[in-house]
Each structure stands twice: as C-alpha cells, then as structure tokens.
Write an enzyme that holds these catalytic residues in place. Structure first.
Site, PDB file in Angstrom:
ATOM      1  N   HIS A 124       0.787  -1.282   0.371  1.00 21.76           N
ATOM      2  CA  HIS A 124      -0.324   0.022   0.043  1.00 21.76           C
ATOM      3  C   HIS A 124       1.312   1.589   0.108  1.00 21.76           C
ATOM      4  O   HIS A 124       2.091   0.975   0.980  1.00 21.76           O
ATOM      5  CB  HIS A 124      -0.632  -0.372   1.703  1.00 21.76           C
ATOM      6  CG  HIS A 124      -2.238   1.190   0.728  1.00 21.76           C
ATOM      7  ND1 HIS A 124      -1.576   2.305   1.442  1.00 21.76           N
ATOM      8  CD2 HIS A 124      -3.181   1.004   1.688  1.00 21.76           C
ATOM      9  CE1 HIS A 124      -2.609   2.806   1.509  1.00 21.76           C
ATOM     10  NE2 HIS A 124      -3.894   2.481   1.081  1.00 21.76           N
ATOM     11  N   ASP A 201       2.593  -4.680   7.761  1.00 20.24           N
ATOM     12  CA  ASP A 201       1.110  -3.418   8.002  1.00 20.24           C
ATOM     13  C   ASP A 201       0.118  -4.739   7.821  1.00 20.24           C
ATOM     14  O   ASP A 201      -0.329  -5.111   6.984  1.00 20.24           O
ATOM     15  CB  ASP A 201       1.298  -2.949   6.114  1.00 20.24           C
ATOM     16  CG  ASP A 201       0.219  -2.560   5.988  1.00 20.24           C
ATOM     17  OD1 ASP A 201      -0.661  -3.089   6.654  1.00 20.24           O
ATOM     18  OD2 ASP A 201       0.285  -1.666   4.907  1.00 20.24           O
ATOM     19  N   GLN A 204      -5.045  -5.176   6.576  1.00 24.30           N
ATOM     20  CA  GLN A 204      -6.192  -5.715   5.739  1.00 24.30           C
ATOM     21  C   GLN A 204      -6.328  -7.093   7.247  1.00 24.30           C
ATOM     22  O   GLN A 204      -6.703  -8.138   6.313  1.00 24.30           O
ATOM     23  CB  GLN A 204      -5.864  -5.907   4.925  1.00 24.30           C
ATOM     24  CG  GLN A 204      -6.027  -4.899   4.474  1.00 24.30           C
ATOM     25  CD  GLN A 204      -8.039  -4.049   4.263  1.00 24.30           C
ATOM     26  OE1 GLN A 204      -8.202  -4.520   4.436  1.00 24.30           O
ATOM     27  NE2 GLN A 204      -7.316  -2.649   4.160  1.00 24.30           N
ATOM     28  N   LYS A 227     -10.796   0.050  10.601  1.00 22.68           N
ATOM     29  CA  LYS A 227     -11.013  -1.277   9.226  1.00 22.68           C
ATOM     30  C   LYS A 227     -11.539  -2.530  10.767  1.00 22.68           C
ATOM     31  O   LYS A 227     -11.419  -3.780  10.032  1.00 22.68           O
ATOM     32  CB  LYS A 227     -10.111  -1.808   8.820  1.00 22.68           C
ATOM     33  CG  LYS A 227      -9.334  -0.397   7.944  1.00 22.68           C
ATOM     34  CD  LYS A 227      -8.184  -0.293   7.312  1.00 22.68           C
ATOM     35  CE  LYS A 227      -7.580   0.540   6.397  1.00 22.68           C
ATOM     36  NZ  LYS A 227      -8.286   0.436   5.357  1.00 22.68           N
ATOM     37  N   CYS A 367      -4.688   2.602  -3.485  1.00 22.66           N
ATOM     38  CA  CYS A 367      -3.730   3.288  -3.298  1.00 22.66           C
ATOM     39  C   CYS A 367      -2.531   1.436  -3.220  1.00 22.66           C
ATOM     40  O   CYS A 367      -1.956   1.902  -2.475  1.00 22.66           O
ATOM     41  CB  CYS A 367      -2.990   3.869  -1.907  1.00 22.66           C
ATOM     42  SG  CYS A 367      -4.295   4.915  -1.350  1.00 22.66           S
TER      43      CYS A 367
END
Ligand code: PMP
Length: 409
Positions: A124, A201, A204, A227, A367
């Site tokens: 991202h 990261d 998600q 999220k 992104c």
C-alpha cells in the site's frame, strides 16, 4: 466452527438499514472502512457523557478515570495481538502514521547509503511511499519482491533480494488489492537471518483473522481501528520493547517526557514516549470495545466467514466469463476481498452503476498504483466483506453487472 449469526449481527448496525432511492444499502467497502456496532458507539458516547477528561493521570477523579480507560485500552490491544504488554503498543492516528513513526524514528537514524529496504510489489502507498521517500533522504535502496501471475509473492525472489545489506523488510500481511495472504513469518525469518528488521502492515489482517505478533516474530506491526469495527482517528504500532526503548521519538511535546530543562529533555516510559500531546482517548475506548465485540464473535469464525464470502464472490464473478479477477482464488491464501474489472467497462463507470443499485464498492488503484501499472490496468473495482455481509449481497452485485454491460460494453 459455528458460523456467525449474521442476522443478529446486522441488528447492531443501524446504518445497514439505510436506503437510497428506496433500496437498502449493500455495504461492500469494508477494506476502506468498516461500520461501527452500537456497542462501540455506546462505549464512546458513555465515555464522553460520564468520564471525559484529559489523561496523564491528573489528580482529579475524572482524569484518573480517563487515564485508566486509556491505559487499559493499550492492555486490551496487547492481549488481542499477543504483545507482551502495554509498553509494546503505541497508539497513532492510523496505519499510515505507524509506518511513518518507524520510518522517522528508526529509518532516519539507522539507514545509510548502501542499505537495502525490501518491500513487495503489492505494498500500500502507506508503506511504499514512506520507505521510498525515506530511502531518498538516507541514500538507502528500495527493492521490491515480485508478485507472480497468481498474485502471490515470488519467495525465490525474496530469498535473492534479502541479503546482508538488507536493513528492513516491510511487507503487507493481507493485500488490500489482491487479497493475498502473505507468508509474513517466513519473510520475518529471512530478515532476521540477515540481521534485518521486519515491519508488517496488518491493516487488512487484524480485522479479519487471529493475529499473534509474537508468533510472527515481527519487529513492528501496524493496523487501524476504523477497519475493525472501531472508530477512525486511532491506529496501532506494535514494536518489540527492546527496540522501542532504543528508538528516538518522532513527535515531541508534552506528556512524553521525564525531565525538561531549557537545554535538554529526556523521555518518559513506553509507550508514552511515542504519544506526545493529548491522545485519542475516546477512540481508544472505542477500539477497546471493538476488540471485545470481535472477540465475542471469535476471530476464527470471523476469518471463516470472510473466506467463505470471498470464495463465493470469486466463483460468482469468474462464472460471468467476462470478469478479470486479480489475486489468488478463494481459499486460505485470500482475505475477505475481491478486486476485478468487467471487460470493456472502466472501473469507475462500473462502480457508479453499482451505486445506482446502492451497492457500495470502491473503484480506483486502492493506493497501490505501481501494482495496477504492473497489472496493466488504471483501476479496478473492489468488493470487500465484513461480518455483517451475506451471499445475497454478493448476488445483488452480480445481478447489477448486466446494467453495466448494457450501458458501457
Ligand atoms: N495498508 C493497507 C494494506 C491498507 O489497506 C490501508 C488502508 N486502505 C492502509 C495501509 C492505510 O490505512 P490508514 O488509511 O488507516 O492509515
């Protein structure tokens, strides 16, 4: 595993009853932000109604109460992700700020000309742009682990790239475009074998599956509250305590110090050393409530629900015959999202037609511009799922594709 009781879950999200032009909203934009259950809204509203004050352990009762709530939110996050304790949990604004914190606190001081920062082609922009710009400032090189034709990382290429020159391996846990679940423990092991650090990261991943940072052995791990059924305005940076002890703060100000003179300052305890100024207190209370709520559902069941819906959506889209889908087929290698293009129709046009059917999905590069360049498309449409979504909603999306074909193809 007992499946989620989606009907009961939906009752906790009044927003899902909203109608536009007489049609109930079908919310499939969860990778951008998830909806917030009453339990989280109530926790934040109770905080403002009953306990609101600044933290940092003021003498008065309300400040004591707010401080305890704020500190306990760190403990709850630590427990949720398998961190050793609150010292390893820094509250930021979002995943993006967590990336920047490490880039500035660690990268700016540690990276030297000739050092390699290894990313993946599916990063991202939050990580890609941050490390790319830090590399320009420090003289470090950035290299990207290739994504193969199936949308998975080429791990042979990873083994080629990660060397004794590597200082940092930064990888996305679950791709927000391809849906790919990456072998982040393996990448972390590779980094450690060469004396490098790893940054994962998890924006998600944490919302959708059980995550144990100790098991992954990541040095840093980041995610966002908004999220995962929590509020906007709060994100998390996990870091190993020994590393965080040695890092220079990235933001300076009040609430983080031990001693200040006109000439110099020294820093307070972890994690407060990285949280100067008035922090997101109500948001921390909301994140705490979101974690309680998710754990009540059970993260294994959440993961099973997402995988099942993503696999269903993948199969339905593939059966259409004129849909190009990006990333791995449904199964354990895919998180709860599917990005695709309908032949002959621009993603923005398709997404706008879907909106006419009150199906909320996202069009664009998500992104991940360099990844879209590699895929050879300017944009894609992304449907992303959460605990309140159903197969019927996927069917509504599929049925709406015909309108787009008639209008544009
Ligand atoms: N990384 C990934 C994989 C993401 O999906 C996102 C959000 N789209 C981010 C980072 C950035 O999250 P935030 O906007 O909350 O900083």
């Amino acid at each position: 595993l007992e499946p989620l009781d989606v009907e009961a879950i939906r009752e906790e999200f009044p927003i899902l009853e909203r109608e536009f032009d007489g049609q109930q909203v079908v919310y499939l934009d969860n990778a951008a932000t998830t909806q917030t259950p009453d339990a989280v809204v109530d926790a934040m509203s109770d905080y403002y109604r009953e306990s609101n004050a600044n933290v940092h352990r003021g003498i008065h009762h309300l400040s004591q109460e707010a401080s305890i709530a704020y500190e306990e939110a760190h403990d709850r996050v630590a427990e949720f992700i398998g961190a050793a304790g609150r010292e390893e949990v820094i509250f930021t604004k979002n995943t993006t700020e967590s990336e920047n914190l490490v880039a500035y606190s660690w990268g700016l001081h540690e990276l030297e000309p000739g050092d390699d920062v290894i990313l993946t082609e599916m990063e991202h922009h939050a990580s890609l742009v941050t490390w790319q710009q830090l590399a320009k400032r420090t003289g470090a090189n950035v290299e990207y682990i290739r994504v193969d034709d199936t949308g998975r990382l080429d791990m042979d290429h990873a083994r080629e790239l990660i060397s004794d020159d590597t200082a940092m391996v930064s990888a996305v846990h679950v791709s927000n475009t391809l849906g790919t679940v990456n072998p982040v423990s393996e990448l972390t092991d590779l980094a450690h074998e060469h004396g490098a650090l790893s940054f994962i990261d998890g924006a998600q991943a944490v919302p959708n599956r059980p995550v144990d940072v100790a098991e992954i052995d990541a040095d840093f791990y980041a995610f966002s509250g908004h999220k995962m059924a929590g509020p906007t305005g709060i994100g998390v940076l996990y870091g190993k305590q020994a590393l965080l002890e040695d890092l220079e703060p990235y933001l300076y100000g009040g609430g983080m110090i031990r001693k200040v003179t006109f000439e110099d300052s020294s820093w307070g305890e972890l994690p407060w050393k990285f949280e100067p100024g008035t922090p997101p207190i109500a948001e921390a209370v909301g994140l705490h409530a979101a974690i309680d709520w998710l754990e009540d559902l059970g993260m294994e069941r959440v993961q099973a629900h997402e995988e099942e819906l993503a696999a269903y959506a993948y199969d339905q889209l593939e059966a259409e015959g004129d849909v190009e889908i990006y990333g791995p087929e449904g199964g354990p290698d895919r998180g709860g999202l599917v990005s695709f293009n309908l032949e002959g129709v621009h993603a923005h046009d398709l997404t706008s037609i879907l909106n006419d059917h009150t199906v909320a999905v996202r069009a664009g590069d998500h992104c991940t511009q360099p990844l879209h360049d590699k895929l050879g498309v300017p944009a894609s449409t992304r449907a992303s799922f959460y605990v309140y979504n159903t197969r019927d909603e996927v069917d509504t999306l599929i049925a709406a594709l015909d309108d787009a074909r008639q209008l544009f193809a």
